[in-house]
Design a protein around this motif. Sequence first.
Motif, PDB file in Angstrom:
ATOM      1  N   SER A 201      -4.327   4.181  -1.507  1.00 36.51           N
ATOM      2  CA  SER A 201      -3.534   3.095  -0.915  1.00 36.51           C
ATOM      3  C   SER A 201      -4.222   2.510   0.319  1.00 36.51           C
ATOM      4  O   SER A 201      -4.163   1.308   0.547  1.00 36.51           O
ATOM      5  CB  SER A 201      -2.118   3.562  -0.581  1.00 36.51           C
TER       6      SER A 201
ATOM      7  N   ILE B  76       0.813   6.775  -7.342  1.00 37.22           N
ATOM      8  CA  ILE B  76      -0.516   7.362  -7.470  1.00 37.22           C
ATOM      9  C   ILE B  76      -0.417   8.873  -7.275  1.00 37.22           C
ATOM     10  O   ILE B  76      -0.982   9.655  -8.044  1.00 37.22           O
ATOM     11  CB  ILE B  76      -1.499   6.738  -6.465  1.00 37.22           C
ATOM     12  N   SER B  77       0.308   9.290  -6.243  1.00 36.99           N
ATOM     13  CA  SER B  77       0.486  10.723  -5.982  1.00 36.99           C
ATOM     14  C   SER B  77       1.149  11.417  -7.158  1.00 36.99           C
ATOM     15  O   SER B  77       0.702  12.485  -7.603  1.00 36.99           O
ATOM     16  CB  SER B  77       1.327  10.933  -4.723  1.00 36.99           C
TER      17      SER B  77
ATOM     18  N   GLY C 253      -3.007   9.668  -3.208  1.00 34.30           N
ATOM     19  CA  GLY C 253      -2.154   8.504  -2.977  1.00 34.30           C
ATOM     20  C   GLY C 253      -2.461   7.832  -1.653  1.00 34.30           C
ATOM     21  O   GLY C 253      -2.558   6.603  -1.558  1.00 34.30           O
ATOM     22  N   PHE C 254      -2.640   8.637  -0.606  1.00 32.94           N
ATOM     23  CA  PHE C 254      -2.978   8.100   0.716  1.00 32.94           C
ATOM     24  C   PHE C 254      -4.321   7.379   0.679  1.00 32.94           C
ATOM     25  O   PHE C 254      -4.439   6.233   1.112  1.00 32.94           O
ATOM     26  CB  PHE C 254      -3.008   9.230   1.752  1.00 32.94           C
TER      27      PHE C 254
ATOM     28  N   ALA D  81       0.835  -1.205   0.000  1.00 30.69           N
ATOM     29  CA  ALA D  81       0.000   0.000   0.000  1.00 30.69           C
ATOM     30  C   ALA D  81       0.866   1.249   0.000  1.00 30.69           C
ATOM     31  O   ALA D  81       0.596   2.212  -0.720  1.00 30.69           O
ATOM     32  CB  ALA D  81      -0.937  -0.011   1.203  1.00 30.69           C
ATOM     33  N   ALA D  82       1.927   1.234   0.797  1.00 32.48           N
ATOM     34  CA  ALA D  82       2.830   2.390   0.845  1.00 32.48           C
ATOM     35  C   ALA D  82       3.533   2.574  -0.496  1.00 32.48           C
ATOM     36  O   ALA D  82       3.703   3.703  -0.966  1.00 32.48           O
ATOM     37  CB  ALA D  82       3.852   2.210   1.967  1.00 32.48           C
TER      38      ALA D  82
ATOM     39  N   ALA E 159       1.236   4.246  -2.973  1.00 26.91           N
ATOM     40  CA  ALA E 159       0.888   5.648  -2.714  1.00 26.91           C
ATOM     41  C   ALA E 159       1.744   6.610  -3.534  1.00 26.91           C
ATOM     42  O   ALA E 159       1.224   7.596  -4.067  1.00 26.91           O
ATOM     43  CB  ALA E 159       1.018   5.957  -1.221  1.00 26.91           C
TER      44      ALA E 159
ATOM     45  N   ILE F 178      -1.025  14.014  -2.975  1.00 23.97           N
ATOM     46  CA  ILE F 178      -0.624  13.287  -1.769  1.00 23.97           C
ATOM     47  C   ILE F 178      -1.843  12.640  -1.119  1.00 23.97           C
ATOM     48  O   ILE F 178      -1.818  11.468  -0.731  1.00 23.97           O
ATOM     49  CB  ILE F 178       0.106  14.220  -0.799  1.00 23.97           C
TER      50      ILE F 178
END
Length: 146
Positions: free
Chosen positions: A86, A39-40, A82-83, A32-33, A36, A79
């Motif tokens: 994820s 995606i960001s 992404g968070f 998941a991290a 992120a 950001i």
Amino acid sequence: MLAQAVSAHSEGYASSHHDRRTRTQPTVNALAALAAAPISFAVIAILLRWPRALRAFGADPRPDRWHTSPTPAFGGVGIFAGFAISVLLATAIGPVGIPGEILAVATGTTIVFAFGLLDDIVHLHPIAKLGAQIAAATVVLQSSVS
């Protein structure tokens, strides 16, 4: 005797199931991290190429800011995307679930993001921003996050 055997067997299953869950959780968290960041970057890249976003979220130089030329002010959108994505991925594919802690942190993060975005658009008073941060912290602290 039979009850003890059944109890021992079910405890063994629960224990092995718990062990497997705790072993895979760091893997899911890591995936998941890792998801992120791209995606960001992708969201920010799309926004940088979208002229309407640049006009809407461009920060012009002001005395209370450090930059001396117009600067895009929507990095927080990437950001946050992404968070959020994820976290959704981690809860959808892994053993993470949606416990109160994750929900509280996601809610607090959403409050801070929403007020930050609103500040980029209409320039909120510092007291309003502080109030949002206190509200976000209160949501997280009222949950079982320790």
